[in-house]
Every structure is written in C-alpha cells, then in structure tokens.
Design a protein around this motif. Structure first.
Motif, PDB file in Angstrom:
ATOM      1  N   ASN A 126       4.192   8.827  -2.532  1.00  0.00           N
ATOM      2  CA  ASN A 126       3.731   7.361  -3.149  1.00  0.00           C
ATOM      3  C   ASN A 126       4.885   6.201  -2.490  1.00  0.00           C
ATOM      4  N   ALA A 127       5.408   6.312  -1.350  1.00  0.00           N
ATOM      5  CA  ALA A 127       6.357   5.171  -0.964  1.00  0.00           C
ATOM      6  C   ALA A 127       5.463   3.953  -0.375  1.00  0.00           C
ATOM      7  N   VAL A 128       6.079   2.844  -0.275  1.00  0.00           N
ATOM      8  CA  VAL A 128       5.636   1.733   0.071  1.00  0.00           C
ATOM      9  C   VAL A 128       6.661   1.190   1.476  1.00  0.00           C
ATOM     10  N   LEU A 129       5.922   0.999   2.525  1.00  0.00           N
ATOM     11  CA  LEU A 129       6.717   0.503   3.657  1.00  0.00           C
ATOM     12  C   LEU A 129       6.792  -1.080   3.492  1.00  0.00           C
ATOM     13  N   VAL A 130       7.983  -1.657   3.387  1.00  0.00           N
ATOM     14  CA  VAL A 130       7.874  -2.950   3.357  1.00  0.00           C
ATOM     15  C   VAL A 130       8.771  -3.359   4.368  1.00  0.00           C
ATOM     16  N   PRO A 131       8.238  -4.587   5.045  1.00  0.00           N
ATOM     17  CA  PRO A 131       9.049  -5.056   6.421  1.00  0.00           C
ATOM     18  C   PRO A 131      10.446  -5.538   5.912  1.00  0.00           C
ATOM     19  N   GLN A 132      11.371  -5.120   6.718  1.00  0.00           N
ATOM     20  CA  GLN A 132      12.783  -5.429   6.532  1.00  0.00           C
ATOM     21  C   GLN A 132      13.182  -6.610   6.261  1.00  0.00           C
ATOM     22  N   GLN A 133      12.565  -7.637   6.747  1.00  0.00           N
ATOM     23  CA  GLN A 133      12.874  -8.985   6.515  1.00  0.00           C
ATOM     24  C   GLN A 133      12.562  -9.378   5.268  1.00  0.00           C
ATOM     25  N   ALA A 134      11.753  -9.022   4.480  1.00  0.00           N
ATOM     26  CA  ALA A 134      11.232  -9.226   2.985  1.00  0.00           C
ATOM     27  C   ALA A 134      12.290  -8.621   2.114  1.00  0.00           C
ATOM     28  N   VAL A 135      13.162  -7.691   2.454  1.00  0.00           N
ATOM     29  CA  VAL A 135      14.150  -7.149   1.503  1.00  0.00           C
ATOM     30  C   VAL A 135      15.800  -7.925   1.663  1.00  0.00           C
ATOM     31  N   SER A 136      16.314  -8.236   0.744  1.00  0.00           N
ATOM     32  CA  SER A 136      17.497  -8.916   0.656  1.00  0.00           C
ATOM     33  C   SER A 136      18.363  -8.002  -0.443  1.00  0.00           C
ATOM     34  N   ARG A 137      19.768  -8.167  -0.183  1.00  0.00           N
ATOM     35  CA  ARG A 137      20.551  -7.251  -1.324  1.00  0.00           C
ATOM     36  C   ARG A 137      21.374  -8.433  -2.098  1.00  0.00           C
ATOM     37  N   ASP A 138      21.561  -8.308  -3.358  1.00  0.00           N
ATOM     38  CA  ASP A 138      22.605  -9.069  -4.414  1.00  0.00           C
ATOM     39  C   ASP A 138      23.763  -8.804  -4.068  1.00  0.00           C
ATOM     40  N   ALA A 139      24.674  -9.497  -4.830  1.00  0.00           N
ATOM     41  CA  ALA A 139      25.967  -9.246  -4.960  1.00  0.00           C
ATOM     42  C   ALA A 139      26.496  -7.657  -5.171  1.00  0.00           C
ATOM     43  N   LYS A 140      25.701  -7.156  -6.112  1.00  0.00           N
ATOM     44  CA  LYS A 140      26.070  -5.654  -6.159  1.00  0.00           C
ATOM     45  C   LYS A 140      25.220  -4.643  -5.249  1.00  0.00           C
ATOM     46  N   GLY A 141      24.745  -5.023  -4.230  1.00  0.00           N
ATOM     47  CA  GLY A 141      24.218  -4.235  -3.358  1.00  0.00           C
ATOM     48  C   GLY A 141      22.728  -3.771  -3.512  1.00  0.00           C
ATOM     49  N   ALA A 142      22.112  -4.349  -4.786  1.00  0.00           N
ATOM     50  CA  ALA A 142      20.817  -3.864  -5.143  1.00  0.00           C
ATOM     51  C   ALA A 142      19.811  -4.659  -4.000  1.00  0.00           C
TER      52      ALA A 142
ATOM     53  N   ARG B 144       0.906  -1.076   0.011  1.00  0.00           N
ATOM     54  CA  ARG B 144       0.029   0.048  -0.138  1.00  0.00           C
ATOM     55  C   ARG B 144       0.905   1.181   0.054  1.00  0.00           C
ATOM     56  N   THR B 145       0.393   2.159  -0.717  1.00  0.00           N
ATOM     57  CA  THR B 145       1.396   3.301  -1.057  1.00  0.00           C
ATOM     58  C   THR B 145       0.785   4.375   0.184  1.00  0.00           C
ATOM     59  N   THR B 146       1.908   5.155   0.692  1.00  0.00           N
ATOM     60  CA  THR B 146       1.641   5.989   1.911  1.00  0.00           C
ATOM     61  C   THR B 146       2.748   7.224   1.617  1.00  0.00           C
ATOM     62  N   ALA B 147       2.427   8.485   2.437  1.00  0.00           N
ATOM     63  CA  ALA B 147       2.996   9.531   2.451  1.00  0.00           C
ATOM     64  C   ALA B 147       4.185   9.143   3.608  1.00  0.00           C
ATOM     65  N   VAL B 148       5.512   9.265   3.244  1.00  0.00           N
ATOM     66  CA  VAL B 148       6.523   9.016   4.154  1.00  0.00           C
ATOM     67  C   VAL B 148       7.617  10.299   4.118  1.00  0.00           C
ATOM     68  N   PRO B 149       7.752  10.783   5.485  1.00  0.00           N
ATOM     69  CA  PRO B 149       8.571  12.064   5.487  1.00  0.00           C
ATOM     70  C   PRO B 149      10.017  11.597   5.053  1.00  0.00           C
ATOM     71  N   LEU B 150      10.746  12.613   4.665  1.00  0.00           N
ATOM     72  CA  LEU B 150      12.222  12.365   4.199  1.00  0.00           C
ATOM     73  C   LEU B 150      12.983  13.087   5.223  1.00  0.00           C
ATOM     74  N   PRO B 151      13.302  12.304   6.353  1.00  0.00           N
ATOM     75  CA  PRO B 151      14.084  12.885   7.446  1.00  0.00           C
ATOM     76  C   PRO B 151      15.605  13.436   7.006  1.00  0.00           C
ATOM     77  N   THR B 152      16.105  14.319   7.559  1.00  0.00           N
ATOM     78  CA  THR B 152      17.421  14.734   7.264  1.00  0.00           C
ATOM     79  C   THR B 152      18.085  15.244   8.722  1.00  0.00           C
ATOM     80  N   GLU B 153      19.610  14.882   8.906  1.00  0.00           N
ATOM     81  CA  GLU B 153      20.084  15.453   9.900  1.00  0.00           C
ATOM     82  C   GLU B 153      21.319  16.102   9.447  1.00  0.00           C
ATOM     83  N   LEU B 154      21.554  17.197   9.951  1.00  0.00           N
ATOM     84  CA  LEU B 154      22.609  18.225   9.596  1.00  0.00           C
ATOM     85  C   LEU B 154      23.537  18.768  10.431  1.00  0.00           C
ATOM     86  N   ALA B 155      24.600  19.272  10.316  1.00  0.00           N
ATOM     87  CA  ALA B 155      25.324  19.862  11.246  1.00  0.00           C
ATOM     88  C   ALA B 155      24.694  21.199  11.399  1.00  0.00           C
ATOM     89  N   ALA B 156      24.939  21.831  12.554  1.00  0.00           N
ATOM     90  CA  ALA B 156      24.423  23.282  12.388  1.00  0.00           C
ATOM     91  C   ALA B 156      25.183  24.021  13.896  1.00  0.00           C
TER      92      ALA B 156
END
Length: 404
Positions: A307-323, A51-63
């Motif tokens: 229009n982002a999708v929140l996917v549980p972390q256990q469902a995502v894996s990385r291939d040899a190239k990091g994708a 399901r798509t949802t609105a997800v904030p884009l957090p940023t942490e910067l030096a100040a």
C-alpha cells in the motif's frame, strides 16, 4: 507639425516606464512559483492523484561465493604413490582414478585371504561328510549320540570359519581397490598435494587434492540480525508481503553478473563474531565466471509493500529536522502541508508509506512560493498555464495608448 521639447520628454519617459514594466512581468513569469490566475486571484497549481500500489523493497548486501560441492581426496590405505593420473586444474569425473598407490602388499593379502577361504571350505566339507555318516550310526546306536553331536558342532564351526575367511577376503579386495584413488565427485580439481613417491597414510589429515563443483555456485549473503528481525516482524504484522527470492549479482569490478539466482534457505544461527545471518542463494555458472571466495554484492527484493504511494520527487521537500513534507489540495481549495514517511526512492519517485491516502491530490507544480493555508486553483499536472510576456504588437499598442 511642431513638437515641443516637453512633449518629447514626456513620451520618452512613458516608453521607459512601459519597457520596465514589461521586463518585470517577463521576469516574474519565468519563475517556477505558483501562477496567478488573475490580478489578486488564487495561485494555480498542478496536482496528481495519489494511488496506492505494490512496491518491492530492494536490498543490496555483501556476499561471497562458495563451491556447490567440495570434496577432499584422501587415501584410504597406506602406501607409496606410484603415479598421478590427472592434469592439475582439469575437470574430473566421479569415479575417475586420480592416483595409483603401490598395490603389491594388498594384492598379496588378497591372495592369502583367498587361500584361507579355500582351506576353510575343504575343512568344512570334511566336517559335513563326517556328520552325515554319523547320523545313521547314531540312529542304530552304533556310535554314541555324543559323538554325533560333536560331529554336528564341528561341521558348524567349519562353516563359520569359511564365512570368516570370506569376510577377510572381501576386506582384502576392498583394500586392493583402494590403491586406485578415485574422484568422489565431478568437478574442477586443484593442484596435487601429493607427489609421485610420497608416502600417504590411511585417513591422513592433509588431502591429496581438492575437487570443487563450480556449476552451479552458492552465494552466501550476509544480513544483520536486526534487519532480518525487523523484516520478519513486518511480515508478521502484514505491513509487507513476501517477495520472490530472485537475486542479481554485482561483481567486484562493478559489472552485473548475467544470470539470476534464487535464495535456497536462511540459516537459523547468528554469527557471534559479526552479528549476521547467512542467506544462501544458488546461481548457474556455465561459463565459470564465478570462482569460490569471490566478494560480490547481492541485489534482491526481500519483501513487497502493498500500500505504498509513489510521489514525484519534486513534490517532496525536507524541513529543518529532515522530515519529508508535501502539499496536498485541502478543503476549499487551500494548500495543506502534510508530513509523510518517505525513506527511499524508486526511479523518479519517493516511496511514501505513511501520511498520504489514496485519492488525495498531491501538488507537484507551482510549489515555489506556496504557503500552508494559501488559496489555490488546482488543475491536473501538466496543464498549468505560465504567464507569458505580451507580444511586440501589444507592447506597442500599450505604449501608444500611454503616450496619448
């Protein structure tokens, strides 16, 4: 009843094989892989619906913190400092007298200017009376018209002299008032840079003291010009939406500052030395915890991905190239491996911005031995049935059946 040794040996062998078989089933059921629906059947997997949802884009910067207002106290007249009328580090109010400069010379100048005004006023009065007397005489031609014109000009010159002396008197009064050096703003004053008896000069480069207003406070946030350019481009293309400019601070000791601030503006100039742009935020500082010059970390949401999708972390894996890759339920209940864009996490989820559509079924359980194109039996996540070892009674019954 007599039992032959051969029968006893055969029964023992059957029990051993039965026990080994039960242990194998138990070991297989304890693995986190896909669960078999039956002997040779499709693997049972659990899924969640994307399901798509609105997800904030957090940023942490030096100040870095900066005073809301800063004023350098400077003398506007020249003279010796006779007294200091404040406590260093205290809170001073706008208009409060901070220093007293020797006023005697300026008092004398004011007195002289006042006397000049009186003398000019007397001369102007005499010129006015003379001009008034010449008027009827000029009409009767008892005096020449030139004499009357000269009398009028003298009257006007005398009036102008009065105005000049009044201006000089006002200047003298202002200079006399400047011998009492006031606080330009309300704030916390630092140490005194001029002592009693010191000679101060009009418009000198070194201030006598510095006053800073510390409530509220400014926080200058540094962001690279490249990041800001990417953000503005994403906003222009509609990929993200602007977020509310609420900012939180993390102090140098790692603790969170208790108040939130708001972004006031973004500078339009890039610092040539650092390649950064300054964003200025305003924070309340009623407790005086923030001091000018402190290094902090600013945390805020610069944009919202609609229009982002929140996917549980256990469902995502990385291939040899990091994708990043996930498995989804494809046509005919087959496992389909999909490459997605997941660059950051939010809590227990990966934020997926590309590669998955709303309504698709993301496999989150039974991923241990899943392969692309494999037949599967999808069920909602949380309802995957794990294979259990047979009970003790069933094991005994199976052993007795084999022994018979």
């Amino acid at each position: 009843m007599h039992t032959s040794p051969s029968r006893v040996l055969a029964a023992a062998l059957l029990l051993t094989l039965s026990a080994c078989g039960g242990g194998g089933d138990k070991q297989e059921s304890s693995k986190g892989g896909a669960t078999k629906g039956g002997r040779g059947g499709p693997a049972q997997v659990g899924y969640v619906v994307a399901r798509t949802t609105a997800v904030p884009l957090p940023t942490e910067l030096a100040a870095r913190t900066a005073a809301f207002e800063t004023s350098e106290v400077r003398p506007q007249v020249t003279g010796l400092v006779r007294s200091r009328l404040f406590a260093e580090g205290a809170l001073v109010r706008a208009g409060q007298t901070l220093y007293q400069i020797d006023p005697r010379l300026y008092q004398a100048s004011a007195n002289q200017a006042r006397a000049n005004v009186a003398a000019a006023a007397a001369t102007a009065e005499a010129a006015r009376v003379r001009a008034d007397r010449y008027r009827p005489l000029a009409e009767m031609e008892a005096v020449s018209k030139q004499d009357y014109t000269d009398a009028i000009a003298t009257q006007r010159q005398a009036a102008a002299q009065v105005a000049q002396n009044q201006a000089a008197l006002e200047t003298a009064r202002v200079n006399l008032a400047f011998t009492r050096v006031p606080a330009p703003i309300t704030g916390r004053i630092g140490r005194s840079l001029s002592t009693v008896g010191a000679l101060v000069i009009n418009n000198q480069t070194e201030p006598m003291a510095v006053i800073q207003r510390l409530d509220p406070m400014f926080v200058d946030i540094q962001q690279s010009a490249a990041e800001l350019l990417r953000l503005r481009r994403s906003l222009a293309q509609g990929q993200v939406m602007p977020a509310t400019a609420q900012v939180r601070l993390k102090l140098e000791d790692g603790s969170d500052y208790g108040y939130t601030g708001t972004v006031q503006f973004t500078e339009v100039t890039v610092d040539q030395a650092t390649g950064t742009v300054t964003l200025r935020a305003r924070f309340p500082n009623p407790d005086g915890l923030l001091l000018p010059g402190m290094f902090v970390r600013a945390q805020f949401n610069q944009a919202i991905e609609p229009n982002a999708v929140l996917v549980p972390q256990q469902a995502v894996s990385r291939d040899a190239k990091g994708a990043a890759t996930i498995f989804v339920v494809g046509d005919g209940n087959k496992a389909v491996q999909r490459q997605v864009v997941a660059t950051r996490t939010q809590g227990a989820y990966w934020v997926v911005t590309r590669g998955i559509n709303a309504g698709e079924k993301i496999i989150t359980q039974g991923l241990g031995k899943l392969k692309p194109g494999q037949d599967i039996r999808p069920v909602p996540a949380g309802s995957v049935q794990r294979a259990r070892p047979p009970s003790g009674d069933a094991q005994k019954g199976d052993s007795a059946k084999k022994s018979s």
